[in-house]
Write a protein that holds these residues in place. Sequence first.
Motif, PDB file in Angstrom:
ATOM      1  N   CYS A  20       0.812  -1.233   0.000  1.00 40.35           N
ATOM      2  CA  CYS A  20       0.000   0.000   0.000  1.00 40.35           C
ATOM      3  C   CYS A  20       0.846   1.284   0.000  1.00 40.35           C
ATOM      4  O   CYS A  20       2.057   1.257   0.159  1.00 40.35           O
ATOM      5  N   CYS A  45       1.349  -1.545  10.028  1.00 38.66           N
ATOM      6  CA  CYS A  45       1.630  -0.709   8.853  1.00 38.66           C
ATOM      7  C   CYS A  45       3.114  -0.387   8.751  1.00 38.66           C
ATOM      8  O   CYS A  45       3.606  -0.019   7.692  1.00 38.66           O
ATOM      9  N   SER A 143      -4.398   4.090   2.138  1.00 42.07           N
ATOM     10  CA  SER A 143      -4.038   2.897   1.358  1.00 42.07           C
ATOM     11  C   SER A 143      -5.167   2.399   0.477  1.00 42.07           C
ATOM     12  O   SER A 143      -4.983   1.441  -0.259  1.00 42.07           O
TER      13      SER A 143
HETATM   14  S1  SF4 Z   1      -3.707  -1.332   7.554  1.00 41.10           S
HETATM   15 FE1  SF4 Z   1      -3.888  -0.069   5.686  1.00 41.10          FE
HETATM   16  S2  SF4 Z   1      -2.083   1.257   5.666  1.00 41.10           S
HETATM   17 FE2  SF4 Z   1      -1.696  -0.361   7.178  1.00 41.10          FE
HETATM   18  S3  SF4 Z   1      -0.544  -1.921   6.048  1.00 41.10           S
HETATM   19 FE3  SF4 Z   1      -2.731  -2.484   5.924  1.00 41.10          FE
HETATM   20  S4  SF4 Z   1      -3.475  -1.530   4.025  1.00 41.10           S
HETATM   21 FE4  SF4 Z   1      -1.522  -0.562   4.528  1.00 41.10          FE
END
Ligand code: SF4
Length: 462
Positions: A20, A45, A143
């Motif tokens: 992301c 994240c 994301s």
């Molecule tokens: S929670 Fe959202 S920002 Fe965090 S790693 Fe997963 S997709 Fe990416």
Amino acid sequence: MHCEVVKKPRDGVINPIFTCQPCGAQYASIGVKDCIGIVHGGQGCVMFVRLLFSQHLKESFELASSSVHEEGAVFGACGRVEQAVEVLLMRYPHVKLIPIISTCSTEVIGDDIEGVCTKLREGLLREKYADREVHLIPIHTPSFVGSMISGYDLAVREFISYFAKKDQPNGKLNLFTGWVNPGDVTALKHLLAEMDIDATVFFEIESFDSPLMPHGNHVSHGSTTIDDLVGSANALGSIALNRYEGAKAAQYLESEYDVPAIIGPTPIGIRNTDTFLQNLKTMTGKPIPESLVRERGVAIDALTDLTHMFFAEKRVAIYGNPDLVISLAEFCLDLEMKPVLLLLGDDNTGYVKDPRVLALQEHVDHDMEIVTNADFWEMERRIKEDGLKLDLILGHSKGRFTSIDYNIPMVRVGFPVYDRAGFYRHPVVGYAGAIWLAEQMANTLFADMEYKRNKEWILNMW
Ligand code: SF4
């Protein structure tokens, strides 16, 4: 015979090619000296992204998390950013720059990261750190749009737009490398040195191939300084090697500070490296020296030994970062190969209008498919259900199971590569990169010929 651009026919993603947006912002931030990014979101994240970086680079480095939990997710988590900045400044006296990188959760709950930065500047920084240079830069990377590619592009522009300041011309060239490996930076610096060009390489991660020294250093840092970022507005020009990773910053400098910009091409393969050198010459007035003409000759000699005999007609699938995929496809065409499937893995609708994609559509004389918003399922389904025949796969380690399951040889290239040793050290750009890539492809095909006993005797006569 035609080259078709199609969109993945599903909304969902099965085995994504990318991760992301915050990942891209984190990759840009590790290229800056005295900088530790705080990712405003859940710990995962950072943790999983940092793990990917560490697996790829086999190095350790610093990234922080605001560590948002249930309470913050319900009532707002700006307080976590305040705590995170305070702890970071206390524990790391060298840190001058803290990007606050948002995530899907904190964008959904609507945390005002600009507001937190203002509050911290007027409060904590004034009261406790009045004598210390500290910059807080909010970077919005939800994301649920884009991917790590757009996250990198966005973060690079945010760093530049925060710092760039017009002053006296510095006579230097801005080089935005995009998402590259330490080995690529070394190769690019070599080309610049041969042309006697004074350049600032932005988001410079060459030192991530770091030595283990007697005093036991164990943390790597990027080399782009705050002074470099400030001086970007005073350069004689910018070259962004990748259209989707760093070009926004070059365009920003052009529109705000009249710093002329050239976007691309990614110098992969002979013709793209030739164009890159011509662009350097155009922008700086420096001639291309005989030493690089010789390097080019060595590369062409190495490729000639392989092209017609081993590469011709080989059917290739390529996936990964879009600039990388497109330039690898161009390189494969120059090597008489047939790139039959390109997977561009995010929701950027601009790929269909990319001049390099349009050129492929116009000139390719075999059937070729370019899938946008793609995932690994798109490659696997074509092999399993449509009988797509492939001789080679080019891409990062996340696609290794397709190679293993369908017995298709694969060359690792791009990010992340964690299942082969030392790939971060070898360039894919420049003439040296063309040799490395071609020889990797050839040796992978040779091993496959032996393993499958498929005309392996040819290798006795070569
Ligand atoms: S929670 Fe959202 S920002 Fe965090 S790693 Fe997963 S997709 Fe990416």
